[in-house]
Each structure stands twice: as C-alpha cells, then as structure tokens.
Design a protein around this motif. Structure first.
Motif, PDB file in Angstrom:
ATOM      1  N   GLY A  19      34.253  53.076  25.764  1.00 44.50           N
ATOM      2  CA  GLY A  19      34.763  52.171  24.455  1.00 44.50           C
ATOM      3  C   GLY A  19      33.648  50.836  24.538  1.00 44.50           C
ATOM      4  N   VAL A  20      32.800  50.714  25.237  1.00 47.09           N
ATOM      5  CA  VAL A  20      32.161  49.262  24.663  1.00 47.09           C
ATOM      6  C   VAL A  20      31.394  49.342  23.692  1.00 47.09           C
ATOM      7  CG1 VAL A  20      32.308  48.597  27.409  1.00 47.09           C
ATOM      8  CG2 VAL A  20      30.413  49.961  26.585  1.00 47.09           C
ATOM      9  N   GLY A  21      30.960  50.766  23.222  1.00 47.35           N
ATOM     10  CA  GLY A  21      30.121  50.769  22.132  1.00 47.35           C
ATOM     11  C   GLY A  21      28.727  51.470  22.137  1.00 47.35           C
ATOM     12  N   LYS A  22      28.660  52.214  23.184  1.00 56.15           N
ATOM     13  CA  LYS A  22      27.301  52.727  23.449  1.00 56.15           C
ATOM     14  C   LYS A  22      26.791  53.743  22.552  1.00 56.15           C
ATOM     15  CE  LYS A  22      28.915  54.384  27.593  1.00 56.15           C
ATOM     16  NZ  LYS A  22      30.137  54.207  27.333  1.00 56.15           N
ATOM     17  N   THR A  23      27.832  54.513  22.267  1.00 56.80           N
ATOM     18  CA  THR A  23      27.502  55.689  21.398  1.00 56.80           C
ATOM     19  C   THR A  23      27.351  54.980  20.023  1.00 56.80           C
ATOM     20  OG1 THR A  23      28.916  57.348  22.467  1.00 56.80           O
ATOM     21  CG2 THR A  23      28.368  57.874  20.156  1.00 56.80           C
ATOM     22  N   SER A  24      27.932  54.122  19.767  1.00 53.15           N
ATOM     23  CA  SER A  24      27.561  53.212  18.317  1.00 53.15           C
ATOM     24  C   SER A  24      26.436  52.739  18.209  1.00 53.15           C
ATOM     25  CB  SER A  24      29.061  52.139  18.390  1.00 53.15           C
ATOM     26  OG  SER A  24      30.242  52.940  18.055  1.00 53.15           O
ATOM     27  N   PHE A  34      27.248  53.466  11.157  1.00 52.14           N
ATOM     28  CA  PHE A  34      28.331  52.880  12.284  1.00 52.14           C
ATOM     29  C   PHE A  34      29.629  53.659  11.631  1.00 52.14           C
ATOM     30  CE2 PHE A  34      31.985  50.439  13.018  1.00 52.14           C
ATOM     31  CZ  PHE A  34      31.921  50.067  14.424  1.00 52.14           C
ATOM     32  N   SER A  35      30.581  54.137  12.494  1.00 48.57           N
ATOM     33  CA  SER A  35      31.727  54.745  12.334  1.00 48.57           C
ATOM     34  C   SER A  35      32.827  54.190  13.283  1.00 48.57           C
ATOM     35  CB  SER A  35      31.561  56.335  12.160  1.00 48.57           C
ATOM     36  OG  SER A  35      32.806  56.683  12.621  1.00 48.57           O
ATOM     37  N   GLN A  36      33.755  53.977  12.878  1.00 48.07           N
ATOM     38  CA  GLN A  36      35.045  53.586  13.688  1.00 48.07           C
ATOM     39  C   GLN A  36      35.506  54.973  14.857  1.00 48.07           C
ATOM     40  OE1 GLN A  36      35.534  50.594  13.549  1.00 48.07           O
ATOM     41  NE2 GLN A  36      36.535  49.791  11.756  1.00 48.07           N
ATOM     42  N   ASN A 127      28.235  43.577  23.571  1.00 49.72           N
ATOM     43  CA  ASN A 127      28.476  44.199  22.306  1.00 49.72           C
ATOM     44  C   ASN A 127      29.546  43.787  21.672  1.00 49.72           C
ATOM     45  OD1 ASN A 127      27.622  45.926  20.336  1.00 49.72           O
ATOM     46  ND2 ASN A 127      29.125  47.546  20.987  1.00 49.72           N
ATOM     47  N   LYS A 128      29.641  44.035  20.282  1.00 53.47           N
ATOM     48  CA  LYS A 128      30.856  43.681  19.721  1.00 53.47           C
ATOM     49  C   LYS A 128      30.899  42.210  19.380  1.00 53.47           C
ATOM     50  CE  LYS A 128      33.821  47.942  21.222  1.00 53.47           C
ATOM     51  NZ  LYS A 128      34.862  48.385  21.312  1.00 53.47           N
ATOM     52  N   ASP A 130      30.711  40.759  16.862  1.00 51.29           N
ATOM     53  CA  ASP A 130      31.245  40.509  15.453  1.00 51.29           C
ATOM     54  C   ASP A 130      32.991  40.273  15.841  1.00 51.29           C
ATOM     55  OD1 ASP A 130      32.816  43.328  14.900  1.00 51.29           O
ATOM     56  OD2 ASP A 130      30.988  43.605  15.884  1.00 51.29           O
ATOM     57  N   SER A 159      25.903  43.758  17.922  1.00 50.84           N
ATOM     58  CA  SER A 159      27.091  44.349  17.186  1.00 50.84           C
ATOM     59  C   SER A 159      26.401  45.642  16.513  1.00 50.84           C
ATOM     60  CB  SER A 159      27.672  43.419  16.020  1.00 50.84           C
ATOM     61  OG  SER A 159      28.366  44.396  15.139  1.00 50.84           O
ATOM     62  N   ALA A 160      27.116  46.718  17.032  1.00 47.80           N
ATOM     63  CA  ALA A 160      26.719  47.971  16.152  1.00 47.80           C
ATOM     64  C   ALA A 160      27.290  48.283  14.859  1.00 47.80           C
ATOM     65  CB  ALA A 160      27.112  49.396  17.223  1.00 47.80           C
ATOM     66  N   LYS A 161      28.446  47.394  14.815  1.00 45.76           N
ATOM     67  CA  LYS A 161      29.073  47.333  13.584  1.00 45.76           C
ATOM     68  C   LYS A 161      28.071  46.573  12.198  1.00 45.76           C
ATOM     69  CE  LYS A 161      33.479  46.180  11.321  1.00 45.76           C
ATOM     70  NZ  LYS A 161      33.386  44.662  10.880  1.00 45.76           N
TER      71      LYS A 161
HETATM   72  P1  GDP Z   1      31.405  54.054  23.926  1.00 48.63           P
HETATM   73  O1  GDP Z   1      32.620  54.707  24.746  1.00 48.63           O
HETATM   74  O2  GDP Z   1      30.866  53.078  24.934  1.00 48.63           O
HETATM   75  O3  GDP Z   1      30.238  55.228  23.466  1.00 48.63           O
HETATM   76  O4  GDP Z   1      31.966  53.578  22.738  1.00 48.63           O
HETATM   77  P2  GDP Z   1      32.037  54.070  21.229  1.00 48.63           P
HETATM   78  O5  GDP Z   1      30.700  53.756  20.672  1.00 48.63           O
HETATM   79  O6  GDP Z   1      32.481  55.304  21.199  1.00 48.63           O
HETATM   80  O7  GDP Z   1      32.881  52.862  20.531  1.00 48.63           O
HETATM   81  C1  GDP Z   1      34.185  52.528  20.991  1.00 48.63           C
HETATM   82  C2  GDP Z   1      34.920  51.971  19.560  1.00 48.63           C
HETATM   83  O8  GDP Z   1      34.391  50.552  19.468  1.00 48.63           O
HETATM   84  C3  GDP Z   1      34.817  52.725  18.409  1.00 48.63           C
HETATM   85  O9  GDP Z   1      35.962  52.479  17.888  1.00 48.63           O
HETATM   86  C4  GDP Z   1      33.623  51.920  17.599  1.00 48.63           C
HETATM   87  O10 GDP Z   1      33.818  52.093  16.461  1.00 48.63           O
HETATM   88  C5  GDP Z   1      33.962  50.471  18.066  1.00 48.63           C
HETATM   89  N1  GDP Z   1      32.662  49.661  18.068  1.00 48.63           N
HETATM   90  C6  GDP Z   1      31.504  49.896  18.981  1.00 48.63           C
HETATM   91  N2  GDP Z   1      30.690  48.965  18.667  1.00 48.63           N
HETATM   92  C7  GDP Z   1      31.287  48.172  17.919  1.00 48.63           C
HETATM   93  C8  GDP Z   1      30.896  46.694  17.130  1.00 48.63           C
HETATM   94  O11 GDP Z   1      29.593  46.294  17.615  1.00 48.63           O
HETATM   95  N3  GDP Z   1      31.841  46.081  16.703  1.00 48.63           N
HETATM   96  C9  GDP Z   1      33.216  46.458  16.712  1.00 48.63           C
HETATM   97  N4  GDP Z   1      34.032  45.724  15.909  1.00 48.63           N
HETATM   98  N5  GDP Z   1      33.434  47.452  16.987  1.00 48.63           N
HETATM   99  C10 GDP Z   1      32.644  48.450  17.540  1.00 48.63           C
END
Ligand code: GDP
Ligand code: MG
Length: 181
Positions: A19-24, A34-36, A127-128, A130, A159-161
C-alpha cells in the motif's frame, strides 16, 4: 561512418510494504496514469520504460513490481536475480512503513549484488508527499544522514498522484547504474 548505438536493459526492483504506492509509481512513470484502485495482483509483474538517454544510447528499464507478497517482508533470490538497481518505497502518511525500510534494504543487499560485489544502487522514495505526514517529524529532517548510514544513494519525496519527483528519481538511479557498470 555510422555511429554505434548503445543499448542497455536494466532490471530495477520496486520494493516496500503493501500500500505504499509501488504499483502507482510504476504506472505513473511508465503509463502517465494514476488511479485510486489498483488491484493487488498476485505474483510478480513488470513494466518496461524505454529511455532515449543520449543520442546514441537507449535504455530499457524493466521495473519489477511485487504484488501480494509484501506481507512476508522479503522476496526470493530468484526475484532479485540480476537486478542492477532498486527503489525502496515507504508512505509518509504511515510511519510503520518507514520502519520496514531497513528490513527491505537488508533483504535486497543479502540477496543480490553487482558483478563486482557491491550492493546494487538503491534510492529511497518517501511516497504520498501530497498527503499529511504522520509520525515522521524526527525522521524526515535526518533523512540524508539515514541514507548515508544505510547505503542509499539518494532519497526523494514523491507523489504518484501528483507526479512529483518520479522522473527525477529514476534519472538519478539510471545515472548511478551506468556509473556502477
Ligand atoms: P502498493 O501496494 O505499494 O503497490 O501500493 P498501490 O500503488 O496499490 O497504492 C496503494 C494506495 O495508495 C492506492 O489507493 C493508491 O491510489 C494510493 N497512492 C499511491 N501513491 C499515492 C500518492 O502518491 N498519493 C496518494 N494520495 N495516494 C497514493
Ligand atoms: Mg502493488
């Protein structure tokens, strides 16, 4: 005379807690989206980014995502094999994901090395950025020191967002991979 093209294929790992945003980060960097809602795919996934680095140099960055295996806190040697660089990611809105960073770094360094025996260049991504930061007010100001002590070549708030510092961190990683060759 025709100039010789240089071509590289670099395997780069993107690791860190769930959930840290690797895929994002990968989707943002490779597909500019970018997607939620990224589903936690199971297994290993990778994406390819082609960089026209210099006039005569093409770099293919193969970004390896881990999916669904983060909760074990480590990966197999097979996954790490032949990697030449890594991003370790944490989430600034969840301090516990920073505590996991050194565990990921140790896992990386214990399972893969460059041919010359050195650790693979690794960059730390906060990451994140924002989002509101949580529990890191003592940590973030000392991050340069942390990176030095833990063998990271650099760190970036990303920020991937909002697409902050992602291209830049990739550029710094590639420069270091090329220098490490
Ligand atoms: P992974 O498990 O590390 O691959 O994480 P994901 O890429 O699936 O991201 C987990 C959640 O965090 C998702 O709901 C994303 O939309 C959100 N997210 C990822 N990067 C960011 C960011 O830079 N900012 C914000 N606000 N949310 C993010
Ligand atoms: Mg993921």
């Amino acid at each position: 005379m025709e100039k010789k093209q240089k071509e590289y294929l670099f395997k780069v790992l993107v690791i860190g807690d769930l959930g840290v945003g690797k895929t994002s980060i990968i989707k943002r960097y490779v597909h500019q989206i970018f997607s939620q809602h990224y589903r936690a795919t199971i297994g290993v996934d990778f994406a390819l980014k082609v960089l026209h680095w210099e006039e005569d140099t093409i770099i293919r960055l193969q970004l390896w995502d881990i999916a669904g295996q983060e909760r074990f806190g480590n990966m197999t040697r097979v996954y790490y094999r032949e990697a030449v660089g890594a991003f370790i990611v944490f989430d600034v809105s969840r301090a516990s994901t920073f505590e996991a960073v050194s565990k990921w770094k140790n896992d990386l360094d214990s399972k893969v090395r460059l041919q010359n025996g050195n650790p693979v260049p690794a960059i730390l991504l906060a990451n994140k950025c924002d989002q509101t930061k949580e529990g890191l007010s003592n940590t973030l100001p000392k991050m340069d020191q942390y990176c030095k002590e833990n063998g990271f070549i650099a760190w970036f708030e990303t920020s991937a967002k909002d697409n902050i510092h992602i291209e830049e961190s990739a550029r710094v990683l590639v420069e270091n991979i090329l220098n490490a060759e």
